[in-house]
Design a protein around this motif. Structure first.
Motif, PDB file in Angstrom:
ATOM      1  N   PRO A 161      33.926 -39.299 113.641  1.00  0.00           N
ATOM      2  CA  PRO A 161      34.790 -40.339 114.205  1.00  0.00           C
ATOM      3  C   PRO A 161      36.264 -40.090 113.882  1.00  0.00           C
ATOM      4  CG  PRO A 161      32.915 -41.301 113.056  1.00  0.00           C
ATOM      5  CD  PRO A 161      32.925 -39.844 112.728  1.00  0.00           C
ATOM      6  N   ASP A 162      37.128 -40.820 114.559  1.00  0.00           N
ATOM      7  CA  ASP A 162      38.554 -40.746 114.283  1.00  0.00           C
ATOM      8  C   ASP A 162      38.791 -41.028 112.804  1.00  0.00           C
ATOM      9  OD1 ASP A 162      41.356 -41.914 113.972  1.00  0.00           O
ATOM     10  OD2 ASP A 162      41.410 -41.244 116.066  1.00  0.00           O
ATOM     11  N   PRO A 163      39.637 -40.240 112.127  1.00  0.00           N
ATOM     12  CA  PRO A 163      39.844 -40.449 110.685  1.00  0.00           C
ATOM     13  C   PRO A 163      40.429 -41.805 110.346  1.00  0.00           C
ATOM     14  CG  PRO A 163      41.392 -38.830 111.582  1.00  0.00           C
ATOM     15  CD  PRO A 163      40.360 -39.064 112.625  1.00  0.00           C
ATOM     16  N   ASP A 164      41.047 -42.463 111.301  1.00  0.00           N
ATOM     17  CA  ASP A 164      41.607 -43.795 111.055  1.00  0.00           C
ATOM     18  C   ASP A 164      40.615 -44.923 111.364  1.00  0.00           C
ATOM     19  OD1 ASP A 164      44.094 -42.777 110.265  1.00  0.00           O
ATOM     20  OD2 ASP A 164      44.776 -42.643 112.347  1.00  0.00           O
ATOM     21  N   ALA A 165      39.434 -44.579 111.855  1.00  0.00           N
ATOM     22  CA  ALA A 165      38.438 -45.603 112.179  1.00  0.00           C
ATOM     23  C   ALA A 165      37.878 -46.209 110.899  1.00  0.00           C
ATOM     24  CB  ALA A 165      37.308 -44.991 113.001  1.00  0.00           C
ATOM     25  N   PRO A 166      37.561 -47.503 110.911  1.00  0.00           N
ATOM     26  CA  PRO A 166      36.970 -48.121 109.720  1.00  0.00           C
ATOM     27  C   PRO A 166      35.540 -47.621 109.496  1.00  0.00           C
ATOM     28  CG  PRO A 166      36.978 -49.668 111.551  1.00  0.00           C
ATOM     29  CD  PRO A 166      37.738 -48.467 112.020  1.00  0.00           C
ATOM     30  N   VAL A 167      35.246 -47.231 108.261  1.00  0.00           N
ATOM     31  CA  VAL A 167      33.917 -46.732 107.920  1.00  0.00           C
ATOM     32  C   VAL A 167      33.521 -47.273 106.549  1.00  0.00           C
ATOM     33  CG1 VAL A 167      34.117 -44.614 109.287  1.00  0.00           C
ATOM     34  CG2 VAL A 167      34.870 -44.618 106.898  1.00  0.00           C
ATOM     35  N   LEU A 168      32.259 -47.130 106.208  1.00  0.00           N
ATOM     36  CA  LEU A 168      31.793 -47.520 104.885  1.00  0.00           C
ATOM     37  C   LEU A 168      32.331 -46.551 103.828  1.00  0.00           C
ATOM     38  CD1 LEU A 168      28.073 -48.531 105.548  1.00  0.00           C
ATOM     39  CD2 LEU A 168      30.158 -49.903 105.783  1.00  0.00           C
ATOM     40  N   SER A 169      32.276 -46.983 102.576  1.00  0.00           N
ATOM     41  CA  SER A 169      32.879 -46.204 101.493  1.00  0.00           C
ATOM     42  C   SER A 169      32.295 -44.804 101.363  1.00  0.00           C
ATOM     43  CB  SER A 169      32.704 -46.948 100.158  1.00  0.00           C
ATOM     44  OG  SER A 169      33.383 -48.181 100.168  1.00  0.00           O
ATOM     45  N   HIS A 170      31.001 -44.666 101.632  1.00  0.00           N
ATOM     46  CA  HIS A 170      30.363 -43.351 101.472  1.00  0.00           C
ATOM     47  C   HIS A 170      30.424 -42.510 102.746  1.00  0.00           C
ATOM     48  CE1 HIS A 170      27.044 -45.476 103.460  1.00  0.00           C
ATOM     49  NE2 HIS A 170      26.546 -44.296 103.768  1.00  0.00           N
ATOM     50  N   GLU A 171      31.056 -43.038 103.803  1.00  0.00           N
ATOM     51  CA  GLU A 171      31.016 -42.358 105.089  1.00  0.00           C
ATOM     52  C   GLU A 171      32.218 -41.457 105.348  1.00  0.00           C
ATOM     53  OE1 GLU A 171      28.265 -45.059 107.994  1.00  0.00           O
ATOM     54  OE2 GLU A 171      30.349 -45.696 107.813  1.00  0.00           O
ATOM     55  N   HIS A 172      32.891 -41.036 104.325  1.00  0.00           N
ATOM     56  CA  HIS A 172      33.993 -40.094 104.483  1.00  0.00           C
ATOM     57  C   HIS A 172      33.465 -38.667 104.306  1.00  0.00           C
ATOM     58  CE1 HIS A 172      37.097 -43.217 104.491  1.00  0.00           C
ATOM     59  NE2 HIS A 172      36.381 -43.819 103.563  1.00  0.00           N
ATOM     60  N   ASP A 173      33.922 -37.771 105.160  1.00  0.00           N
ATOM     61  CA  ASP A 173      33.582 -36.348 105.032  1.00  0.00           C
ATOM     62  C   ASP A 173      32.092 -36.079 105.194  1.00  0.00           C
ATOM     63  OD1 ASP A 173      34.591 -33.780 104.793  1.00  0.00           O
ATOM     64  OD2 ASP A 173      34.314 -33.698 102.622  1.00  0.00           O
ATOM     65  N   LEU A 174      31.441 -36.858 106.049  1.00  0.00           N
ATOM     66  CA  LEU A 174      30.005 -36.675 106.250  1.00  0.00           C
ATOM     67  C   LEU A 174      29.669 -35.359 106.939  1.00  0.00           C
ATOM     68  CD1 LEU A 174      28.680 -40.222 107.259  1.00  0.00           C
ATOM     69  CD2 LEU A 174      28.795 -39.165 105.006  1.00  0.00           C
ATOM     70  N   ILE A 175      30.608 -34.838 107.721  1.00  0.00           N
ATOM     71  CA  ILE A 175      30.371 -33.552 108.392  1.00  0.00           C
ATOM     72  C   ILE A 175      30.068 -32.462 107.367  1.00  0.00           C
ATOM     73  CG2 ILE A 175      31.605 -31.684 109.563  1.00  0.00           C
ATOM     74  CD1 ILE A 175      30.507 -33.615 111.553  1.00  0.00           C
ATOM     75  N   HIS A 176      30.820 -32.442 106.274  1.00  0.00           N
ATOM     76  CA  HIS A 176      30.591 -31.419 105.255  1.00  0.00           C
ATOM     77  C   HIS A 176      29.276 -31.658 104.525  1.00  0.00           C
ATOM     78  CE1 HIS A 176      35.179 -30.541 105.136  1.00  0.00           C
ATOM     79  NE2 HIS A 176      34.565 -29.739 105.965  1.00  0.00           N
ATOM     80  N   THR A 177      28.910 -32.929 104.324  1.00  0.00           N
ATOM     81  CA  THR A 177      27.625 -33.224 103.700  1.00  0.00           C
ATOM     82  C   THR A 177      26.477 -32.768 104.589  1.00  0.00           C
ATOM     83  OG1 THR A 177      28.478 -35.078 102.409  1.00  0.00           O
ATOM     84  CG2 THR A 177      26.118 -35.087 102.895  1.00  0.00           C
ATOM     85  N   GLU A 178      26.606 -32.979 105.896  1.00  0.00           N
ATOM     86  CA  GLU A 178      25.556 -32.538 106.803  1.00  0.00           C
ATOM     87  C   GLU A 178      25.412 -31.019 106.777  1.00  0.00           C
ATOM     88  OE1 GLU A 178      23.858 -33.266 111.318  1.00  0.00           O
ATOM     89  OE2 GLU A 178      25.769 -34.149 110.728  1.00  0.00           O
ATOM     90  N   ALA A 179      26.547 -30.320 106.778  1.00  0.00           N
ATOM     91  CA  ALA A 179      26.491 -28.859 106.701  1.00  0.00           C
ATOM     92  C   ALA A 179      25.825 -28.412 105.405  1.00  0.00           C
ATOM     93  CB  ALA A 179      27.897 -28.274 106.812  1.00  0.00           C
ATOM     94  N   LEU A 180      26.173 -29.069 104.303  1.00  0.00           N
ATOM     95  CA  LEU A 180      25.571 -28.735 103.011  1.00  0.00           C
ATOM     96  C   LEU A 180      24.064 -28.960 103.048  1.00  0.00           C
ATOM     97  CD1 LEU A 180      26.857 -29.763  99.498  1.00  0.00           C
ATOM     98  CD2 LEU A 180      24.489 -30.213 100.130  1.00  0.00           C
ATOM     99  N   PHE A 181      23.644 -30.081 103.655  1.00  0.00           N
ATOM    100  CA  PHE A 181      22.212 -30.366 103.724  1.00  0.00           C
ATOM    101  C   PHE A 181      21.481 -29.258 104.464  1.00  0.00           C
ATOM    102  CE2 PHE A 181      18.564 -31.958 106.073  1.00  0.00           C
ATOM    103  CZ  PHE A 181      17.779 -32.449 105.045  1.00  0.00           C
ATOM    104  N   TYR A 182      21.973 -28.859 105.627  1.00  0.00           N
ATOM    105  CA  TYR A 182      21.292 -27.827 106.409  1.00  0.00           C
ATOM    106  C   TYR A 182      21.257 -26.503 105.662  1.00  0.00           C
ATOM    107  CZ  TYR A 182      21.735 -31.076 110.347  1.00  0.00           C
ATOM    108  OH  TYR A 182      21.662 -32.175 111.170  1.00  0.00           O
ATOM    109  N   GLN A 183      22.348 -26.153 105.016  1.00  0.00           N
ATOM    110  CA  GLN A 183      22.392 -24.883 104.285  1.00  0.00           C
ATOM    111  C   GLN A 183      21.430 -24.901 103.104  1.00  0.00           C
ATOM    112  OE1 GLN A 183      26.590 -25.087 103.687  1.00  0.00           O
ATOM    113  NE2 GLN A 183      27.097 -23.866 105.494  1.00  0.00           N
TER     114      GLN A 183
END
Length: 296
Positions: free
Chosen positions: A51-73
């Motif tokens: 999502p847009d970096p300025d969009a409101p998200v939950l506290s743990h929802e920052h940088d989820l793209i990197h977490t997803e990549a880490l999970f797959y790897q």
């Protein structure tokens, strides 16, 4: 309303060129997701955009793209997951997996799949880490410390987004504080997907072909995996447990499911969900959340 962010064709072309991928293939947006924007590139690749970096998200929802990549790897070779081709600060390019979601599987075909899924999840949990918690939040030495922080974050999010909770926040926090010793029995951080509902499990020809959307992953207690696997139910499927093997499920499962329901209750506000469908979902969440709270 949605926090999803769309890319135009030149922006997608730039990403593909940076990844060394031919940008001339057909691009189709996949609209099933509710958080990221997802494109199929040709027949072989998937591009996910945060999502847009300025969009409101939950506290743990920052940088989820990197977490997803880490999970797959981390999960490669242990579970059927996409291969990461290229990633950036706000996107992930990966291989497309065959199959359709498990949502459409008839009841009379689910037993074999549930048993297979149990085995896959058990093997996934063989992947261990160095500490506990969400990678994007920073890892800590104990599971009790990690989980208390996770619960504190969602309770703070409820306050920040003015979401009414079924019980006072301090009372909900006390459910964790009173079980710190039980949580500290978990000594080994294991790779947890934490979003294994039917929509994130792919099947084809009677077999499971993929676990997708690993962005909610963390290092923690394998029992926590069964929170999403028992969503809106009180107990795991018998075939699922038979496939998984020996695992003691106790009140911690109920505690983890409470945490998941709290996330689902709060996340709709920053995402802008509204209307009759949202109202029905909130009522469903609250019904099951209150049942589990009564169990603790």
């Amino acid at each position: 309303m949605s926090n999803k962010r769309e890319l135009d064709r030149p922006a997608i072309t730039q990403i593909l060129e940076e990844a060394g991928v031919d940008p001339s293939g057909e691009v189709t947006e996949l609209t099933e997701g509710t958080y990221n924007t997802v494109y199929r590139i040709g027949s072989d690749l998937i591009l996910k955009v945060s999502p847009d970096p300025d969009a409101p998200v939950l506290s743990h929802e920052h940088d989820l793209i990197h977490t997803e990549a880490l999970f797959y790897q981390a999960a490669r070779g242990k579970a059927p997951v996409p291969e990461v081709i290229h990633s950036g600060d706000d996107y992930l390019l990966m291989t497309a997996l065959p199959g359709t979601t498990m949502q459409g599987v008839p009841d009379d075909e689910r037993a074999v799949l549930q048993r297979e899924l149990g085995g896959i999840v058990s093997t996934l949990h063989e992947v261990t880490g160095s500490a506990f918690g969400y990678p994007q939040k920073g890892l800590v030495a104990t599971w009790s410390g990690a989980f208390l922080s996770m619960v504190d974050d969602v309770l703070a999010d409820a306050s920040r987004f003015a979401v009414e909770l079924p019980r006072p926040a301090e009372q909900l926090r006390q459910l964790v504080l009173s079980r710190l010793d039980l949580l500290d029995e978990v000594q080994t951080p294991r790779l947890i997907h934490f979003d294994l509902w039917d929509g994130n499990i792919l099947v084809e020809d009677g077999r499971i072909t993929g676990l997708i959307d690993g962005e909610r992953a963390f290092w923690g207690d394998p029992v926590a995996e069964f929170a999403s696997l028992t969503l809106f139910r009180s107990a795991p499927d018998a075939d699922l447990l038979a496939g998984y093997g020996e695992l003691e499920l106790g009140e911690t499962l109920v505690l983890y499911r409470v945490y998941l329901y709290l996330i689902m209750l709060v996340e709709g506000t920053p995402r802008g969900y509204e209307g009759p469908d949202r109202e029905a979902m909130v009522n469903l969440i609250l019904r099951h959340l209150n049942k589990d709270l009564d169990r603790l």
